[in-house]
Design a protein around this motif. Structure first.
Motif, PDB file in Angstrom:
ATOM      1  N   ILE A  51     -40.206 -22.959 -12.074  1.00 45.28           N
ATOM      2  CA  ILE A  51     -40.426 -22.521 -13.446  1.00 45.28           C
ATOM      3  C   ILE A  51     -39.360 -21.485 -13.791  1.00 45.28           C
ATOM      4  O   ILE A  51     -38.833 -20.790 -12.921  1.00 45.28           O
ATOM      5  CB  ILE A  51     -41.846 -21.965 -13.690  1.00 45.28           C
ATOM      6  CG1 ILE A  51     -42.093 -20.702 -12.879  1.00 45.28           C
ATOM      7  CG2 ILE A  51     -42.901 -23.006 -13.409  1.00 45.28           C
ATOM      8  CD1 ILE A  51     -43.392 -20.026 -13.246  1.00 45.28           C
ATOM      9  N   LEU A  52     -39.061 -21.386 -15.079  1.00 47.37           N
ATOM     10  CA  LEU A  52     -38.035 -20.472 -15.547  1.00 47.37           C
ATOM     11  C   LEU A  52     -38.655 -19.115 -15.856  1.00 47.37           C
ATOM     12  O   LEU A  52     -39.661 -19.023 -16.556  1.00 47.37           O
ATOM     13  CB  LEU A  52     -37.373 -21.038 -16.804  1.00 47.37           C
ATOM     14  CG  LEU A  52     -36.126 -20.310 -17.281  1.00 47.37           C
ATOM     15  CD1 LEU A  52     -35.020 -20.386 -16.230  1.00 47.37           C
ATOM     16  CD2 LEU A  52     -35.650 -20.906 -18.591  1.00 47.37           C
ATOM     17  N   VAL A  53     -38.049 -18.058 -15.319  1.00 47.74           N
ATOM     18  CA  VAL A  53     -38.499 -16.690 -15.586  1.00 47.74           C
ATOM     19  C   VAL A  53     -37.327 -15.877 -16.114  1.00 47.74           C
ATOM     20  O   VAL A  53     -36.169 -16.242 -15.931  1.00 47.74           O
ATOM     21  CB  VAL A  53     -39.109 -16.015 -14.338  1.00 47.74           C
ATOM     22  CG1 VAL A  53     -40.401 -16.705 -13.928  1.00 47.74           C
ATOM     23  CG2 VAL A  53     -38.121 -15.964 -13.188  1.00 47.74           C
ATOM     24  N   GLU A  54     -37.673 -14.776 -16.758  1.00 45.95           N
ATOM     25  CA  GLU A  54     -36.670 -13.874 -17.314  1.00 45.95           C
ATOM     26  C   GLU A  54     -36.947 -12.466 -16.816  1.00 45.95           C
ATOM     27  O   GLU A  54     -38.066 -11.975 -16.918  1.00 45.95           O
ATOM     28  CB  GLU A  54     -36.730 -13.921 -18.839  1.00 45.95           C
ATOM     29  CG  GLU A  54     -35.733 -13.022 -19.523  1.00 45.95           C
ATOM     30  CD  GLU A  54     -35.765 -13.178 -21.033  1.00 45.95           C
ATOM     31  OE1 GLU A  54     -34.795 -12.757 -21.667  1.00 45.95           O
ATOM     32  OE2 GLU A  54     -36.751 -13.706 -21.583  1.00 45.95           O
ATOM     33  N   GLU A  55     -35.921 -11.835 -16.256  1.00 43.80           N
ATOM     34  CA  GLU A  55     -36.013 -10.432 -15.869  1.00 43.80           C
ATOM     35  C   GLU A  55     -35.670  -9.623 -17.116  1.00 43.80           C
ATOM     36  O   GLU A  55     -34.511  -9.457 -17.471  1.00 43.80           O
ATOM     37  CB  GLU A  55     -35.042 -10.128 -14.731  1.00 43.80           C
ATOM     38  CG  GLU A  55     -35.178  -8.738 -14.186  1.00 43.80           C
ATOM     39  CD  GLU A  55     -34.247  -8.495 -13.010  1.00 43.80           C
ATOM     40  OE1 GLU A  55     -34.223  -7.361 -12.535  1.00 43.80           O
ATOM     41  OE2 GLU A  55     -33.529  -9.430 -12.577  1.00 43.80           O
ATOM     42  N   LYS A  56     -36.711  -9.184 -17.807  1.00 41.15           N
ATOM     43  CA  LYS A  56     -36.576  -8.587 -19.131  1.00 41.15           C
ATOM     44  C   LYS A  56     -35.877  -7.232 -19.079  1.00 41.15           C
ATOM     45  O   LYS A  56     -36.250  -6.372 -18.290  1.00 41.15           O
ATOM     46  CB  LYS A  56     -37.973  -8.434 -19.745  1.00 41.15           C
ATOM     47  CG  LYS A  56     -37.964  -8.148 -21.213  1.00 41.15           C
ATOM     48  CD  LYS A  56     -37.559  -9.362 -22.003  1.00 41.15           C
ATOM     49  CE  LYS A  56     -37.787  -9.137 -23.483  1.00 41.15           C
ATOM     50  NZ  LYS A  56     -37.190 -10.172 -24.276  1.00 41.15           N
ATOM     51  N   ARG A  57     -34.889  -7.060 -19.939  1.00 42.79           N
ATOM     52  CA  ARG A  57     -34.179  -5.781 -20.061  1.00 42.79           C
ATOM     53  C   ARG A  57     -34.859  -4.901 -21.103  1.00 42.79           C
ATOM     54  O   ARG A  57     -35.524  -5.399 -22.002  1.00 42.79           O
ATOM     55  CB  ARG A  57     -32.741  -6.018 -20.505  1.00 42.79           C
ATOM     56  CG  ARG A  57     -31.890  -6.623 -19.443  1.00 42.79           C
ATOM     57  CD  ARG A  57     -30.420  -6.594 -19.845  1.00 42.79           C
ATOM     58  NE  ARG A  57     -29.644  -7.275 -18.830  1.00 42.79           N
ATOM     59  CZ  ARG A  57     -28.861  -8.310 -19.061  1.00 42.79           C
ATOM     60  NH1 ARG A  57     -28.718  -8.783 -20.268  1.00 42.79           N
ATOM     61  NH2 ARG A  57     -28.208  -8.886 -18.066  1.00 42.79           N
ATOM     62  N   GLY A  58     -34.641  -3.601 -20.986  1.00 42.68           N
ATOM     63  CA  GLY A  58     -35.093  -2.669 -22.015  1.00 42.68           C
ATOM     64  C   GLY A  58     -36.582  -2.404 -22.028  1.00 42.68           C
ATOM     65  O   GLY A  58     -37.136  -2.047 -23.068  1.00 42.68           O
ATOM     66  N   ILE A  59     -37.242  -2.594 -20.904  1.00 40.64           N
ATOM     67  CA  ILE A  59     -38.674  -2.320 -20.826  1.00 40.64           C
ATOM     68  C   ILE A  59     -38.907  -1.254 -19.771  1.00 40.64           C
ATOM     69  O   ILE A  59     -38.023  -0.941 -18.978  1.00 40.64           O
ATOM     70  CB  ILE A  59     -39.497  -3.586 -20.513  1.00 40.64           C
ATOM     71  CG1 ILE A  59     -39.063  -4.192 -19.175  1.00 40.64           C
ATOM     72  CG2 ILE A  59     -39.372  -4.600 -21.637  1.00 40.64           C
ATOM     73  CD1 ILE A  59     -39.955  -5.307 -18.700  1.00 40.64           C
ATOM     74  N   SER A  60     -40.105  -0.719 -19.735  1.00 38.15           N
ATOM     75  CA  SER A  60     -40.412   0.365 -18.800  1.00 38.15           C
ATOM     76  C   SER A  60     -40.884  -0.145 -17.442  1.00 38.15           C
ATOM     77  O   SER A  60     -41.442   0.610 -16.670  1.00 38.15           O
ATOM     78  CB  SER A  60     -41.483   1.282 -19.411  1.00 38.15           C
ATOM     79  OG  SER A  60     -42.654   0.539 -19.663  1.00 38.15           O
ATOM     80  N   TYR A  61     -40.651  -1.416 -17.159  1.00 39.42           N
ATOM     81  CA  TYR A  61     -41.080  -2.027 -15.909  1.00 39.42           C
ATOM     82  C   TYR A  61     -39.854  -2.653 -15.254  1.00 39.42           C
ATOM     83  O   TYR A  61     -39.584  -3.843 -15.461  1.00 39.42           O
ATOM     84  CB  TYR A  61     -42.150  -3.082 -16.218  1.00 39.42           C
ATOM     85  CG  TYR A  61     -42.971  -3.520 -15.039  1.00 39.42           C
ATOM     86  CD1 TYR A  61     -44.220  -2.963 -14.793  1.00 39.42           C
ATOM     87  CD2 TYR A  61     -42.511  -4.503 -14.174  1.00 39.42           C
ATOM     88  CE1 TYR A  61     -44.983  -3.375 -13.717  1.00 39.42           C
ATOM     89  CE2 TYR A  61     -43.267  -4.921 -13.088  1.00 39.42           C
ATOM     90  CZ  TYR A  61     -44.508  -4.351 -12.879  1.00 39.42           C
ATOM     91  OH  TYR A  61     -45.263  -4.766 -11.808  1.00 39.42           O
ATOM     92  N   PRO A  62     -39.073  -1.877 -14.501  1.00 39.41           N
ATOM     93  CA  PRO A  62     -37.820  -2.390 -13.935  1.00 39.41           C
ATOM     94  C   PRO A  62     -38.018  -3.663 -13.103  1.00 39.41           C
ATOM     95  O   PRO A  62     -38.894  -3.729 -12.254  1.00 39.41           O
ATOM     96  CB  PRO A  62     -37.340  -1.238 -13.048  1.00 39.41           C
ATOM     97  CG  PRO A  62     -38.018  -0.023 -13.579  1.00 39.41           C
ATOM     98  CD  PRO A  62     -39.337  -0.497 -14.110  1.00 39.41           C
ATOM     99  N   GLY A  63     -37.180  -4.647 -13.379  1.00 41.02           N
ATOM    100  CA  GLY A  63     -37.232  -5.899 -12.635  1.00 41.02           C
ATOM    101  C   GLY A  63     -38.405  -6.788 -12.992  1.00 41.02           C
ATOM    102  O   GLY A  63     -38.627  -7.810 -12.350  1.00 41.02           O
ATOM    103  N   GLY A  64     -39.140  -6.439 -14.036  1.00 39.89           N
ATOM    104  CA  GLY A  64     -40.320  -7.206 -14.427  1.00 39.89           C
ATOM    105  C   GLY A  64     -39.970  -8.576 -14.975  1.00 39.89           C
ATOM    106  O   GLY A  64     -39.034  -8.728 -15.764  1.00 39.89           O
ATOM    107  N   LEU A  65     -40.726  -9.577 -14.543  1.00 35.68           N
ATOM    108  CA  LEU A  65     -40.471 -10.958 -14.943  1.00 35.68           C
ATOM    109  C   LEU A  65     -41.482 -11.428 -15.984  1.00 35.68           C
ATOM    110  O   LEU A  65     -42.676 -11.156 -15.866  1.00 35.68           O
ATOM    111  CB  LEU A  65     -40.541 -11.879 -13.726  1.00 35.68           C
ATOM    112  CG  LEU A  65     -39.581 -11.569 -12.584  1.00 35.68           C
ATOM    113  CD1 LEU A  65     -39.826 -12.534 -11.425  1.00 35.68           C
ATOM    114  CD2 LEU A  65     -38.141 -11.602 -13.039  1.00 35.68           C
TER     115      LEU A  65
END
Length: 154
Positions: A21-35
């Protein structure tokens, strides 16, 4: 009684490729490395379906086809606005995967998803994506939302 309310419309899509499945490591959030699963906002005068196709193209480089609406995630913000995330899924796509300013995108083996650094109730949303048992994940902005089933609605 007032029946109209302010709504912020967004989408999210679970894209499957065989066992991945495709995941994204979201930038600009308060959860570093969060997918998360990719998606975004519905624009003015845009259909809901077209919005998810556009957002996926912008964030992943892929052009998806036949996204199926399988549920919603929603909550009430402190100002009374309802935030609504339309949950889609598809295994039909073409193009070359590429990350965007939103975050790094990559394929993750399905067997590894539950141990991954998922955020924003993604584990609960997988139950909506994967089964017909639930169609909505709802909570109020002031609730303590922990990863349990109390907010999944059939």
């Amino acid at each position: 009684m007032e029946r109209k309310s302010q709504i912020e419309l967004t989408n999210m899509c679970l894209i499957c490729d065989g066992t991945r499945i495709l995941v994204e490591e979201k930038r600009g959030i308060s959860y570093p490395g969060g997918l998360i699963f990719p998606g975004g906002h519905v624009e003015k005068n845009e259909s809901l379906r077209d919005s998810v196709i556009r957002e996926i193209k912008e964030e992943t480089g892929l052009t998806i086809r036949n996204p199926k609406l399988c549920g919603v995630k929603d909550w009430i913000e402190k100002d009374g606005t309802r935030y609504l995330v339309l949950l889609y899924k598809t295994n039909e796509f073409e193009g070359e995967l590429k990350s965007s300013e939103e975050g790094r995108v990559f394929w993750l083996e399905r067997k590894d998803v539950l141990q991954a650094n998922l955020i924003w109730n993604m584990r609960e949303l997988l139950e909506i994506f994967d089964t017909d048992d639930y169609s909505e994940f709802f909570f109020r902005d002031d609730e303590d939302v922990r990863p349990d089933r109390r907010n999944l609605l059939g």
